[in-house]
Motif scaffolding. Sequence first.
Motif, PDB file in Angstrom:
ATOM      1  N   ALA A   1       0.691  -1.241  -0.143  1.00 55.14           N
ATOM      2  CA  ALA A   1       0.024   0.010   0.007  1.00 55.14           C
ATOM      3  C   ALA A   1       0.929   1.158  -0.043  1.00 55.14           C
ATOM      4  O   ALA A   1       2.111   1.225   0.104  1.00 55.14           O
ATOM      5  N   PHE A   2       0.311   2.337  -0.124  1.00 58.16           N
ATOM      6  CA  PHE A   2       1.088   3.768  -0.277  1.00 58.16           C
ATOM      7  C   PHE A   2       0.497   4.764   0.535  1.00 58.16           C
ATOM      8  O   PHE A   2      -0.770   4.829   0.714  1.00 58.16           O
ATOM      9  N   ILE A   3       1.236   5.493   1.221  1.00 58.45           N
ATOM     10  CA  ILE A   3       0.982   6.818   1.971  1.00 58.45           C
ATOM     11  C   ILE A   3       1.473   8.083   1.430  1.00 58.45           C
ATOM     12  O   ILE A   3       2.750   7.784   1.215  1.00 58.45           O
ATOM     13  N   ALA A   4       0.770   8.893   1.337  1.00 59.68           N
ATOM     14  CA  ALA A   4       1.607  10.326   1.037  1.00 59.68           C
ATOM     15  C   ALA A   4       1.641  11.263   1.973  1.00 59.68           C
ATOM     16  O   ALA A   4       0.370  11.385   2.570  1.00 59.68           O
ATOM     17  N   LEU A   5       2.637  11.938   2.577  1.00 59.51           N
ATOM     18  CA  LEU A   5       2.737  12.865   3.300  1.00 59.51           C
ATOM     19  C   LEU A   5       3.129  14.235   2.741  1.00 59.51           C
ATOM     20  O   LEU A   5       3.313  13.971   1.680  1.00 59.51           O
ATOM     21  N   PRO A   6       3.139  15.395   3.355  1.00 57.89           N
ATOM     22  CA  PRO A   6       3.466  16.561   2.745  1.00 57.89           C
ATOM     23  C   PRO A   6       4.753  16.425   2.013  1.00 57.89           C
ATOM     24  O   PRO A   6       5.635  15.768   2.560  1.00 57.89           O
ATOM     25  N   GLY A   7       4.773  17.371   0.923  1.00 59.46           N
ATOM     26  CA  GLY A   7       6.108  17.055  -0.061  1.00 59.46           C
ATOM     27  C   GLY A   7       5.882  17.973  -1.247  1.00 59.46           C
ATOM     28  O   GLY A   7       4.635  18.640  -1.246  1.00 59.46           O
TER      29      GLY A   7
ATOM     30  N   GLU B   1       3.940  13.450  -7.756  1.00 57.97           N
ATOM     31  CA  GLU B   1       4.003  12.608  -8.873  1.00 57.97           C
ATOM     32  C   GLU B   1       3.733  11.058  -8.294  1.00 57.97           C
ATOM     33  O   GLU B   1       3.209  10.338  -8.954  1.00 57.97           O
ATOM     34  N   GLU B   2       4.695  10.682  -7.317  1.00 59.29           N
ATOM     35  CA  GLU B   2       4.456   9.145  -6.653  1.00 59.29           C
ATOM     36  C   GLU B   2       3.033   8.956  -6.434  1.00 59.29           C
ATOM     37  O   GLU B   2       2.440   7.795  -6.628  1.00 59.29           O
ATOM     38  N   LEU B   3       2.512   9.762  -5.488  1.00 54.40           N
ATOM     39  CA  LEU B   3       1.045   9.484  -5.247  1.00 54.40           C
ATOM     40  C   LEU B   3       0.193   9.374  -6.379  1.00 54.40           C
ATOM     41  O   LEU B   3      -0.501   8.473  -6.335  1.00 54.40           O
ATOM     42  N   PHE B   4       0.036  10.365  -7.287  1.00 57.14           N
ATOM     43  CA  PHE B   4      -0.648  10.019  -8.641  1.00 57.14           C
ATOM     44  C   PHE B   4      -0.447   8.864  -9.324  1.00 57.14           C
ATOM     45  O   PHE B   4      -1.474   8.168 -10.013  1.00 57.14           O
ATOM     46  N   GLU B   5       0.843   8.265  -9.418  1.00 56.53           N
ATOM     47  CA  GLU B   5       1.080   7.440 -10.452  1.00 56.53           C
ATOM     48  C   GLU B   5       0.625   5.967  -9.738  1.00 56.53           C
ATOM     49  O   GLU B   5       0.087   5.115 -10.439  1.00 56.53           O
ATOM     50  N   ALA B   6       0.944   6.135  -8.445  1.00 59.12           N
ATOM     51  CA  ALA B   6       0.189   4.908  -7.413  1.00 59.12           C
ATOM     52  C   ALA B   6      -1.178   4.828  -7.678  1.00 59.12           C
ATOM     53  O   ALA B   6      -1.699   3.792  -8.118  1.00 59.12           O
ATOM     54  N   ALA B   7      -1.931   5.873  -7.588  1.00 57.47           N
ATOM     55  CA  ALA B   7      -3.375   5.984  -7.673  1.00 57.47           C
ATOM     56  C   ALA B   7      -3.795   5.429  -9.171  1.00 57.47           C
ATOM     57  O   ALA B   7      -4.604   4.782  -9.213  1.00 57.47           O
ATOM     58  N   THR B   8      -2.968   6.040 -10.021  1.00 56.63           N
ATOM     59  CA  THR B   8      -3.373   5.688 -11.505  1.00 56.63           C
ATOM     60  C   THR B   8      -3.350   4.227 -11.870  1.00 56.63           C
ATOM     61  O   THR B   8      -4.002   3.673 -12.377  1.00 56.63           O
ATOM     62  N   LEU B   9      -2.125   3.552 -11.215  1.00 55.67           N
ATOM     63  CA  LEU B   9      -1.999   1.990 -11.488  1.00 55.67           C
ATOM     64  C   LEU B   9      -3.071   1.230 -10.792  1.00 55.67           C
ATOM     65  O   LEU B   9      -3.738   0.548 -11.268  1.00 55.67           O
ATOM     66  N   THR B  10      -3.522   1.912  -9.890  1.00 57.47           N
ATOM     67  CA  THR B  10      -4.712   1.189  -9.086  1.00 57.47           C
ATOM     68  C   THR B  10      -5.873   1.278  -9.846  1.00 57.47           C
ATOM     69  O   THR B  10      -6.619   0.345 -10.160  1.00 57.47           O
ATOM     70  N   GLN B  11      -6.217   2.608 -10.214  1.00 55.27           N
ATOM     71  CA  GLN B  11      -7.472   2.716 -11.038  1.00 55.27           C
ATOM     72  C   GLN B  11      -7.365   1.917 -12.447  1.00 55.27           C
ATOM     73  O   GLN B  11      -8.414   1.465 -12.924  1.00 55.27           O
ATOM     74  N   LEU B  12      -6.205   1.778 -13.163  1.00 55.67           N
ATOM     75  CA  LEU B  12      -6.028   0.885 -14.230  1.00 55.67           C
ATOM     76  C   LEU B  12      -6.068  -0.675 -13.870  1.00 55.67           C
ATOM     77  O   LEU B  12      -6.234  -1.349 -14.884  1.00 55.67           O
ATOM     78  N   GLY B  13      -5.984  -0.716 -12.826  1.00 59.44           N
ATOM     79  CA  GLY B  13      -5.942  -2.348 -12.287  1.00 59.44           C
ATOM     80  C   GLY B  13      -4.577  -3.143 -12.613  1.00 59.44           C
ATOM     81  O   GLY B  13      -4.559  -4.260 -12.494  1.00 59.44           O
ATOM     82  N   GLU B  14      -3.479  -2.373 -12.806  1.00 58.41           N
ATOM     83  CA  GLU B  14      -2.225  -2.882 -12.887  1.00 58.41           C
ATOM     84  C   GLU B  14      -1.612  -3.213 -11.431  1.00 58.41           C
ATOM     85  O   GLU B  14      -0.844  -3.911 -11.460  1.00 58.41           O
ATOM     86  N   HIS B  15      -2.313  -2.710 -10.492  1.00 53.98           N
ATOM     87  CA  HIS B  15      -2.200  -3.135  -8.998  1.00 53.98           C
ATOM     88  C   HIS B  15      -3.396  -3.229  -8.419  1.00 53.98           C
ATOM     89  O   HIS B  15      -4.198  -2.125  -8.741  1.00 53.98           O
ATOM     90  N   HIS B  16      -3.393  -3.735  -7.190  1.00 51.60           N
ATOM     91  CA  HIS B  16      -4.639  -3.567  -6.259  1.00 51.60           C
ATOM     92  C   HIS B  16      -4.385  -3.025  -5.016  1.00 51.60           C
ATOM     93  O   HIS B  16      -4.544  -3.783  -4.012  1.00 51.60           O
ATOM     94  N   LYS B  17      -3.603  -2.069  -4.815  1.00 51.55           N
ATOM     95  CA  LYS B  17      -3.006  -1.458  -3.751  1.00 51.55           C
ATOM     96  C   LYS B  17      -3.661  -0.333  -3.363  1.00 51.55           C
ATOM     97  O   LYS B  17      -3.847   0.602  -4.085  1.00 51.55           O
ATOM     98  N   GLY B  18      -4.055  -0.072  -2.136  1.00 47.09           N
ATOM     99  CA  GLY B  18      -4.639   1.281  -1.734  1.00 47.09           C
ATOM    100  C   GLY B  18      -3.619   2.268  -1.442  1.00 47.09           C
ATOM    101  O   GLY B  18      -2.359   2.095  -1.367  1.00 47.09           O
TER     102      GLY B  18
END
Length: 198
Positions: free
Chosen positions: A106-112, A118-135
């Motif tokens: 899973a992934f957590i973003a803190l202020p930065g 970029e890392e936050l949105f890439e992780a979320a995009t890969l979940t949206q596309l089903g390339e992984h199933h991680k929160g």
Amino acid sequence: MPSSSPLHSIAVFCGSNYGFNPDYVAGAQALSREIARRGIRLVYGGTDKGLMGVMADAVLAEGGEVLGIITRLLFDLGHLHGRLTEHEVTPDMRSRKTRMSESADAFIALPGGLGTFEELFEAATLTQLGEHHKGVACLNIGGFFDPVRSLLDHAVNEGFMKTEHSQMLMFNTDPAALLDALEQWQAPTVTKWIGSAA
């Protein structure tokens, strides 16, 4: 320490600066303590700078495990944290992100800054596309991520995102509650295309 969580590793994206609000450091330390308490390994960018270094120091101080994944450039500049449980050196930022994703449940973003966003949105995009199933979650210290939440709502209102995907990112100010939500999270089953079943 044995993990009490269904999550074995969490990748945390956060700033290599400290920010002006001291609550950012305090929040990073509180999240780190909770990660260590649950026996979850921290996966992060490997440096000793800013909130990234704060996270690593706090997890290690609690007896937790920390995997740092750092680029060759930053490694050669001497930015690797010196006391990590384990570290990897990757050729570039793209491969660094890939290894962080592969190493985390899973992934957590803190202020930065830009890298964190970029890392936050890439992780979320890969979940949206089903390339992984991680929160994917944001520790919303001091309302830092309120504009991100507003941007997601705006994308829904303008017809570029389904509500299920805007709500896929979790926001909380409490580290324990945020980890609880990640442990229970299920990926949405809708496609990303509005007005299409496939």
